[in-house]
Design an enzyme around this catalytic site. Structure first.
Site, PDB file in Angstrom:
ATOM      1  N   ARG A 229       0.851  -1.178   0.000  1.00 37.88           N
ATOM      2  CA  ARG A 229       0.000   0.000   0.000  1.00 37.88           C
ATOM      3  C   ARG A 229       0.892   1.235   0.000  1.00 37.88           C
ATOM      4  O   ARG A 229       1.931   1.271   0.662  1.00 37.88           O
ATOM      5  CB  ARG A 229      -0.918   0.045   1.241  1.00 37.88           C
ATOM      6  CG  ARG A 229      -1.726  -1.199   1.489  1.00 37.88           C
ATOM      7  CD  ARG A 229      -2.622  -1.557   0.329  1.00 37.88           C
ATOM      8  NE  ARG A 229      -3.584  -0.517  -0.003  1.00 37.88           N
ATOM      9  CZ  ARG A 229      -4.380  -0.564  -1.068  1.00 37.88           C
ATOM     10  NH1 ARG A 229      -4.299  -1.593  -1.906  1.00 37.88           N
ATOM     11  NH2 ARG A 229      -5.235   0.397  -1.301  1.00 37.88           N
ATOM     12  N   GLU A 258      -1.770   9.019  -5.401  1.00 34.84           N
ATOM     13  CA  GLU A 258      -2.095   8.485  -6.716  1.00 34.84           C
ATOM     14  C   GLU A 258      -3.255   9.277  -7.308  1.00 34.84           C
ATOM     15  O   GLU A 258      -4.192   9.629  -6.584  1.00 34.84           O
ATOM     16  CB  GLU A 258      -2.457   6.990  -6.605  1.00 34.84           C
ATOM     17  CG  GLU A 258      -1.297   6.132  -6.116  1.00 34.84           C
ATOM     18  CD  GLU A 258      -1.652   4.646  -6.013  1.00 34.84           C
ATOM     19  OE1 GLU A 258      -2.819   4.294  -6.288  1.00 34.84           O
ATOM     20  OE2 GLU A 258      -0.771   3.847  -5.654  1.00 34.84           O
ATOM     21  N   HIS A 277      -0.025   1.085 -10.237  1.00 32.15           N
ATOM     22  CA  HIS A 277      -0.931   0.325  -9.350  1.00 32.15           C
ATOM     23  C   HIS A 277      -1.632  -0.801 -10.124  1.00 32.15           C
ATOM     24  O   HIS A 277      -2.856  -0.886 -10.201  1.00 32.15           O
ATOM     25  CB  HIS A 277      -1.972   1.243  -8.721  1.00 32.15           C
ATOM     26  CG  HIS A 277      -2.501   0.707  -7.422  1.00 32.15           C
ATOM     27  ND1 HIS A 277      -2.870   1.519  -6.371  1.00 32.15           N
ATOM     28  CD2 HIS A 277      -2.737  -0.560  -6.985  1.00 32.15           C
ATOM     29  CE1 HIS A 277      -3.309   0.782  -5.356  1.00 32.15           C
ATOM     30  NE2 HIS A 277      -3.234  -0.481  -5.724  1.00 32.15           N
TER      31      HIS A 277
END
Length: 527
Positions: A229, A258, A277
């Site tokens: 994460r 992000e 991601h």
């Protein structure tokens, strides 16, 4: 019920939801738009784009469950949801293989400089000497976090003939030995690892786990893979460690912010490879998480326990399959016990006897609390907030276990203690049918459903007939009746399953009959 799907979720998952409830698909809602629209919905399904903040949750007047189609739930305010009794579920299994394989892909690409060599050749160059790599065979891999994905990576690393050191305080030495890996403390991993991969959730404890101080402890030349994460690694500290030559390279799939801004320093370093991601971005994974979260949302809306709820005690699937038939039984026993009780509740004791005592029963105890508290409180009590509600009212909760039982393979009892006395209800399963077999020490056989009239009385002729006649006059059908003699001479208790509600006026008339010294109507279906 109404369900809002606010992020892109595979159509198969949406269709599962639509077969049972009304579903609206609304992507790209602004925070204000989400706050304005959320009050009308019973469930919210998100991926990582939607932020279920405290403001959103406080505006959600009817929300019962938030489903995250994926693993990470850092875009959801878990504390706010728990306080409001909203279940938060995820889909941890659906993308396990995808995330595991992406981690291995990043590790291999990092070891052999694959992206850099690809870019060089696309530019028309042939630079064999520039992209000298390292073998993974014989190297030490440090795995921080040995959950589903971490375990999957460790297994695959062993196939590459790597030595695997793993840190996870919640896994036993025996489990690690079975996997063929060695448990180690973090400092050991920092000192020995040639490659390091993280598989942790983002929590206050794990935020910036890898920082300047930690990088200073690491073996020079370590290569780091970050597919966990964003925020678990301090990105600025990682850049400094690379520039200082401590870290030979990094492969990063998740970031603190992000989408990643173009000026992020990690994008400027040649020995850092990055992906946007992509850990869960396979067709199979997206289908899997969508189907899994849809099934979990439907179960939650049906008030069934869900194994993937992140704000409930974790229950392995094997254990859930064993205890699931008991949920209705213990909840109904809790309801019956609280109807019998008078006065202020001081404690609730749940005792497990027989084979059921050998499994993790915490979810059954929570179901019992739900059954006790729902009939007496205005606020909704569910599997999420039942322990918190009990604690806030000063009610002590205790579990007891024994493998010994006299008459049944399994027996669960619920005892409520008040300032005016205590009452105990016990039950078991006949096959998969829930049955209450004891009330305050008296042997009964009651199916816990619908309405049960309990009438203690003097044991003399005409009493049963008088109660039956009064109910008949009110057109209340008696479906079954049991009479149990008490230890006190000349006293008995009637247990009558009735088909329709009995008004307070009729209850008062029953209590007024000669020889009757009480009447209570238990509604097992009370919410």
């Amino acid at each position: 019920m109404k369900i809002l799907v606010s992020d892109k979720v595979s159509d198969e998952g949406v269709e599962i939801l639509r077969q049972a409830h009304e579903v609206d698909v609304k992507h790209n809602l602004t925070p204000d738009e989400l706050i304005a629209t959320i009050p009308q919905y019973d469930a919210l399904v998100v991926r990582s784009e939607t932020k279920a903040t405290r403001a959103v949750i406080e505006a959600a007047a009817n929300l019962k469950v938030i489903g995250r189609a994926g693993v990470g739930v850092d875009n959801i305010d878990i504390q706010a949801a728990t306080e409001k009794g909203i279940m938060v579920i995820n889909a941890p299994d659906g993308n396990t293989v995808a995330a595991t394989e992406h981690t291995m892909a990043m590790m291999l690409a990092l070891a052999r400089n694959v992206p850099q060599a690809y870019r060089s050749m696309k530019e028309g160059k042939w630079e064999r000497g520039k992209f000298m790599g390292v073998e993974m065979r014989g190297k030490t891999l440090g795995v921080i976090g040995l959950g589903r994905i971490g375990t999957g990576v460790a297994k695959r690393a062993l196939a590459f003939e790597m030595k695997v050191l793993a840190y996870d305080p919640y896994i036993s030495e025996e489990k690690a030995e079975d996997l063929g890996i060695e448990l180690a403390e973090l400092d050991q991993i920092y000192a020995q690892a040639d490659f390091m991969t993280l598989h942790l959730p983002l929590t206050p404890e794990t935020k910036h786990l890898l920082n300047d101080g930690v990088f200073a402890k690491m073996k020079k030349g370590v290569r780091i893979v970050q597919c966990a994460r964003g925020g678990v690694i301090d990105e600025a500290a990682l850049v400094r460690a690379i520039e200082a030559g401590i870290v030979a390279g990094a492969a990063v799939d998740v970031f603190e912010k992000e989408p990643v801004l173009p000026e992020n320093p990690l994008l400027k370093l040649d020995n850092v490879i990055v992906t946007p991601h992509l850990g869960a971005s396979t067709k199979e994974a997206q289908l899997g998480v969508a189907v899994d979260v849809a099934a979990g949302v439907l179960a939650a809306l049906n008030e069934e326990p869900v194994t993937t709820a992140v704000n409930m005690p974790p229950v392995p699937l094997r254990v859930m399959q064993l205890i699931k038939p008991y949920f209705q039984l213990v909840e109904k026993m809790g309801t019956l016990a609280v109807y019998l009780a008078e006065g202020r509740i001081q404690s609730i004791e749940v005792e497990y006897k027989g084979e059921i005592s050998e499994v993790d029963s915490k979810m059954l105890t929570i179901a019992t609390l739900k059954g006790v508290l729902n009939p007496i409180l205005q606020e909704a009590v569910n599997y999420i907030n039942a322990p918190t509600v009990a604690k806030s009212r000063g009610i002590k909760v205790r579990e007891m276990k024994s493998q010994e039982t006299e008459h049944f393979a399994n027996l669960i009892s619920v005892r409520i203690r008040t300032d005016k006395g205590d009452h105990r209800v016990a039950g078991t399963l006949f096959g998969e049918e829930a049955r209450i077999v004891m009330i305050d020490g008296y042997r009964v056989d009651v199916t816990p459903r619908g309405l049960l009239l309990i009438v203690p009385h003097n044991d003399h002729p005409g009493i049963i007939g008088a109660v039956g006649s009064l109910l008949g006059e009110k057109k209340i059908n008696i479906m079954s009746m049991q009479v149990v003699r008490t230890e006190e001479a000349g006293k008995s208790i009637m247990f009558l399953e009735v088909e329709s509600d009995i008004c307070n006026d009729s209850l008062l008339k029953i209590k007024a009959l000669n020889g009757i010294f009480g009447a209570k109507l238990v509604n097992f279906d009370a919410k």
